[in-house]
Design a protein around this motif. Structure first.
Motif, mmCIF file in Angstrom:
data_model
loop_
_atom_site.group_PDB
_atom_site.id
_atom_site.type_symbol
_atom_site.label_atom_id
_atom_site.label_comp_id
_atom_site.label_asym_id
_atom_site.label_seq_id
_atom_site.Cartn_x
_atom_site.Cartn_y
_atom_site.Cartn_z
ATOM 1 N N PHE A 196 3.866 -0.271 -8.824
ATOM 2 C CA PHE A 196 3.110 -1.484 -8.448
ATOM 3 C C PHE A 196 2.367 -1.986 -9.676
ATOM 4 O O PHE A 196 2.104 -1.485 -10.613
ATOM 5 C CB PHE A 196 2.178 -0.564 -7.430
ATOM 6 N N ALA A 197 1.915 -3.160 -9.441
ATOM 7 C CA ALA A 197 1.149 -3.959 -10.257
ATOM 8 C C ALA A 197 0.423 -5.117 -9.526
ATOM 9 O O ALA A 197 0.893 -5.464 -8.425
ATOM 10 C CB ALA A 197 2.013 -4.565 -11.441
ATOM 11 N N LEU A 198 -0.590 -5.527 -9.988
ATOM 12 C CA LEU A 198 -1.119 -6.854 -9.507
ATOM 13 C C LEU A 198 -0.796 -8.112 -10.185
ATOM 14 O O LEU A 198 -0.688 -8.078 -11.382
ATOM 15 C CB LEU A 198 -2.925 -6.499 -9.651
ATOM 16 N N ILE A 226 2.564 -6.488 -6.608
ATOM 17 C CA ILE A 226 3.910 -6.667 -6.546
ATOM 18 C C ILE A 226 4.260 -5.404 -7.047
ATOM 19 O O ILE A 226 3.971 -4.404 -7.169
ATOM 20 C CB ILE A 226 4.324 -7.867 -7.734
ATOM 21 N N VAL A 227 6.079 -5.340 -6.804
ATOM 22 C CA VAL A 227 6.639 -4.078 -6.939
ATOM 23 C C VAL A 227 7.548 -4.197 -8.110
ATOM 24 O O VAL A 227 7.670 -5.415 -8.611
ATOM 25 C CB VAL A 227 7.315 -3.529 -5.848
#
Ligand SMILES: Cc1cc2nc3c(=O)[nH]c(=O)nc-3n(C[C@H](O)[C@H](O)[C@H](O)COP(=O)(O)O)c2cc1C
Ligand code: SF4
Ligand code: SF4
Ligand code: FES
Lengths: 257, 602
Positions: free
Chosen positions: A166-168, A178-179
């Motif tokens: 996961f990330a922003l 977002i993945v």
């Protein structure tokens, strides 16, 4: 390390170790400070601001603020709780939270904290954002409608699982999760149900499939006890009941429209 | 056949090797990749991900943060209209409409043939020569109907940007009132010679004696900052020059970088010698991309003069060089800790502080971050001494301040004054008449009404980072505040709840008032939001986001009152508007197809 230092929290003396932040010391002493992006197992992030307290008269996030000897910290005051309620209302209108139909209802820290802060309505106009559902993964579902951008899944995946699933991304009100896949789908990442990241979401975004509603709403963690009296969902840091915990208010009207 | 990934590898590999495959340079790599390909292709991310050993989610997360990095195809010509209030006052909206209708494109979209995309962008720092635009990140000034027509023709004919008339890109300095800094006739190397003659300890003492305070807004003592950093332990020390200049209405750093770059770089070098740094960065906002080649040339010249590089002026223990990093459309990267994150190739989110950059800055090493003007001023102090500098200005605000004057006045441009000058004096000098208000230090600053024009520009009265926007009686101060609120909404980094959601709530409220659906209830709501944002936001952006509205409500209430159609609360949700889709579908627009309320307001 020695516990030579103390500060006061709403008049109560709290000991602390070098390196502990206010909320960490408070939790260790069994005192509840509302929080969402903080989880005792992870490095504090300081983004939701629910844990805001007044330290020596200045407002600050207690999950990132280190105490000083003799510091006077106020937390459970009308002024600060009013602000916390407003922050919760912001989080409710920013996403799409239809609690009565949400699988996380009763186990959700956002909902439980809203009860705790006696939030009765969303107050602000709803944003009703267009957000996606990702059902691609065989075992897990992502319902981005409920994401509060606390980044716990980001930290868990990166720091514990060593995966960066996961990330922003985005900025400002367009910030979103977002993945790690070219397709943008969870199924195409190396995410697994055994990951720490699968179990840290404080709200109902990362959900295990086919177990929905096995425990009926009404018999879940925060249905039994208010969040202030519930051991932390991750179980790492038990907190005792708060002396002045009120009886639960009726369900806040957090359904939209 | 060339595989898709090879296509991208071909232009990415040289960029990657220039940056030594250093993941800290991710943003710089993305900027250059985009200059080649127009946007960041998904296959390009694959290649970067494997070469930099970064997860794809991280690259997308960084790219997604910056307004000028695109993950989707854009037009061959990316046209961005600067949308500061000063651009609006000069008619940018009509010009954008004209361009859009001539080229068959809608704002925020790409034309069907992919030829161009058009949008607005936050203030590009050409307020003294607006309305302004950026085409493929290169600045164009003084837009007029004829210039826009010409641009439409050039785009239609697919003339490359490099072949457009040079006068479109002739950015002016407009120095109207020079004082000790702008008039200094600085000789490159002179301040360094003075430092080497007096020694670092003595020069640092002079900086402290001068009482120089940071020119980027907060006004922290420069001497103390340098001293703290000098004393901080670390493997490396760094000097960073903050040239992000994103505060709408501010453009003095642009002029300093254009005409006084030598002085700015020399100030950085003084700092490097004092704190013991080997490497420095200039963080240049993306909107000033057009200055890059010029700045590189000045750096190169300084290397030839032995004022940068190894053994500076023959001192074997004096090695220092400067690298320029570009920003990519994010005002928040002017905040020093967000700037450092951005320098490290990350999303520009402000850090938790303490620790502060002086002890934990770039790569967690001791770092001085100063504004462009602060570094330039430090050269004067090295040359003429601290006492000399402290004698200029007021007791608590020594020296001079450069103001960027724009808006309703005869002579917009740069005005340098000793601190303590009155607002009235500046208004007289710039030829402003019938002035209704002055916005000082940009949207985060204060709005001043005529009864306060005798107040002074100084840290103890009206502190400023430099912006000075003038509004005459014909202007609608509500629209000024609304423009600023939209700016904050667009520029909030989104990290913390109060600012991320609060700036949207505030801008929705202003739009609601603008649409005539406001009531006095909304004023109370704005007050409450302000208290919340001030007390709980993570950084200065959130703290000041409500200022424009509170200031103008307090001082220009009639501008709000005339929009209050209702004495009581009205929800922002307009049922009649919601029915418009149904009307469209049924082809009806008769009285019966409308609700009563919006009828009245028609
Ligand atoms: C939202 C925000 C934006 C800022 N933008 C700038 C900027 O564009 N340029 C600048 O020099 N300082 C800016 N600052 C101030 C910097 O954080 C920092 O204080 C300054 O660069 C220090 O340099 P000085 O001491 O020379 O002023 C900004 C601060 C905030 C909170
Ligand atoms: S998905 Fe859950 S854990 Fe991850 S950022 Fe959103 S709310 Fe937090
Ligand atoms: S106040 Fe705004 S800009 Fe600053 S950290 Fe919070 S969201 Fe980001
Ligand atoms: S719990 Fe401290 S900011 Fe979220």
């Amino acid at each position: 390390m020695s516990q030579s230092n103390t500060f006061t929290l709403d008049g109560k003396t709290i000991p602390y170790n070098e390196g502990q932040t206010i909320i960490q010391a408070a939790m260790a002493a069994g005192v509840y400070i509302p929080h969402l992006c903080f989880n005792p197992e992870f490095k504090p992030h300081g983004s939701c601001k629910l844990c805001t307290v007044k330290a020596n008269g200045r407002q600050t996030a207690s999950c990132t603020q280190h105490p000083a000897p003799g510091m006077v910290v106020e937390s459970d005051t009308i002024e600060i709780n009013d602000e916390r309620r407003a922050l919760l209302q912001m989080l409710f209108v920013e996403g799409n939270h239809f609690c009565p139909s949400c699988e996380k209802s009763g186990n959700c820290q956002l909902q439980a904290t809203a009860y705790e802060m006696k939030m009765m309505s969303p107050h602000f106009d709803q944003f009703f954002p267009d957000r996606m559902l990702d059902a691609s993964h065989p075992e897990y579902l992502l319902d981005f409608n409920r994401c509060i951008l606390c980044s716990l899944c980001v930290r868990a995946s990166r720091d514990v699982d060593g995966k960066n699933v996961f990330a922003l991304s985005g900025r400002g009100i367009k910030s979103h999760l977002i993945v790690n896949a070219k397709s943008g789908r969870l199924a195409d990442t190396d995410f697994s149900g055994d990951d720490k990241a699968a179990h840290v979401c404080p709200v109902g975004v990362i959900l295990k499939k086919r177990v929905g509603f096995t425990i009926p709403i009404g018999q879940r963690s925060f249905d039994e006890q208010p969040i202030s009296a519930t051991p932390h969902p991750q179980g790492a840091c038990p907190v005792g009941p708060r002396s002045n915990t009120a009886t639960l208010p009726p369900h806040p009207t957090v359904k939209g429209g | 056949m060339v595989s898709p990934i090879d296509t991208h590898a071909a232009y990415l590999n040289p960029i990657l090797s220039v940056h030594r495959h250093n993941a800290n340079d991710l943003l710089q790599i993305l900027i250059k990749a985009q200059e080649h390909y127009g946007y960041i292709h998904s296959d390009a991310i694959d290649h970067l991900s494997s070469q930099l050993q970064l997860p794809r989610s991280k690259i997308e997360g960084v790219a997604g943060f910056y307004s000028f990095i695109y993950l989707q195809p854009q037009g061959c010509y990316r046209v961005l209209f600067s949308d500061n209030i000063t651009d609006r006052m000069l008619g940018n909206m009509d010009l954008m409409e004209s361009l859009c209708s001539q080229l068959w494109v809608e704002p925020g979209k790409i034309s069907e043939d992919g030829l161009l995309s058009v949008n607005t962008t936050s203030c590009t720092g050409l307020c003294d020569q607006g309305p302004a635009m950026q085409v493929n990140n290169i600045a164009i000034n003084r837009l007029s109907q004829s210039r826009v027509n010409a641009i439409c023709e050039l785009i239609r004919e697919r003339v490359p940007l490099s072949a457009w008339p040079v006068e479109f890109f002739a950015i002016e300095d407009n120095i109207r009132r020079p004082d000790v800094l702008l008039d200094s006739q600085f000789k490159s190397g002179s301040a360094l010679h003075a430092l080497l003659q007096h020694g670092t300890v003595e020069t640092l003492q002079q900086i402290k004696t001068s009482k120089l305070r940071g020119r980027g807004g907060a006004g922290f003592s420069t001497g103390m900052k340098w001293e703290f950093c000098r004393e901080a332990e670390g493997e490396q020390h760094y000097v960073v020059c903050n040239a992000d200049e994103g505060e709408p209405g501010t453009f003095k750093d642009r002029v300093l970088l254009n005409g006084y770059a030598d002085m700015v770089f020399e100030g950085m070098t003084l700092c490097a010698r004092i704190i013991g740094a080997k490497k420095g960065f200039l963080y240049l906002r993306g909107e000033y991309r057009y200055l890059l080649e010029h700045l590189q040339a000045v750096l190169q010249h300084r290397r030839h003069q032995n004022l940068l590089g190894n053994n500076i002026l023959g001192n074997s223990d004096f090695n220092f060089d400067i690298v320029i990093h570009l920003g990519a459309g994010a005002y928040i990267c002017g905040e020093e800790s967000a700037l450092i994150e951005s320098l490290e190739g990350k999303r520009g989110t402000p850090r938790n502080r303490p620790p502060f950059p002086v002890t934990h800055g770039y790569l967690n090493q001791p770092t001085v971050v100063n504004n462009v003007e602060t570094f330039a001023a430090s050269c004067l102090i090295s040359l003429h001494g601290g006492e000399w500098y402290a004698a200029i200005g007021t007791d608590t605000s020594s020296g001079t301040k450069i103001l960027s004057v724009s808006g309703d006045c005869e002579r917009p441009g740069l005005y340098e004054y000793p601190f303590g000058v009155t607002v009235a004096q500046v208004l007289t000098d710039c030829g402003a008449v019938n002035t209704q208000a002055v916005q000082i230090s940009g949207p985060s600053g204060v709005c001043i009404a005529p009864d306060e024009f005798n107040r002074c520009i100084a840290f103890e009265d009206i502190p400023t980072a430099g912006a000075f926007m003038v509004f005459d009686q014909s202007r609608d101060m509500f629209e000024v505040a609304r423009n600023f609120v939209h700016f904050f909404k667009h520029e909030s980094c989104g990290f913390c709840t109060p600012c991320r959601v609060g700036t949207s709530l505030l801008s929705n409220m202003m739009d609601k008032l603008s649409a005539g659906h406001g009531s006095p209830y909304d004023f109370a709501e704005i007050e409450k939001l302000n208290v919340l944002l001030q007390s709980t936001s993570h950084c200065g952006l959130g703290h000041s986001a409500c200022n424009p509205v509170l200031n103008t409500i307090a001082k220009f209430r009639p501008a709000y009152d005339k929009r209050l159609a209702h004495k009581d609360f009205v929800p922002a949700f307009d049922l009649d508007v919601a029915l418009s889709q149904a009307r469209q579908m049924t082809g009806r627009d008769d009285t019966g197809a409308h609700l009563e309320r919006s009828h009245e307001s028609k």
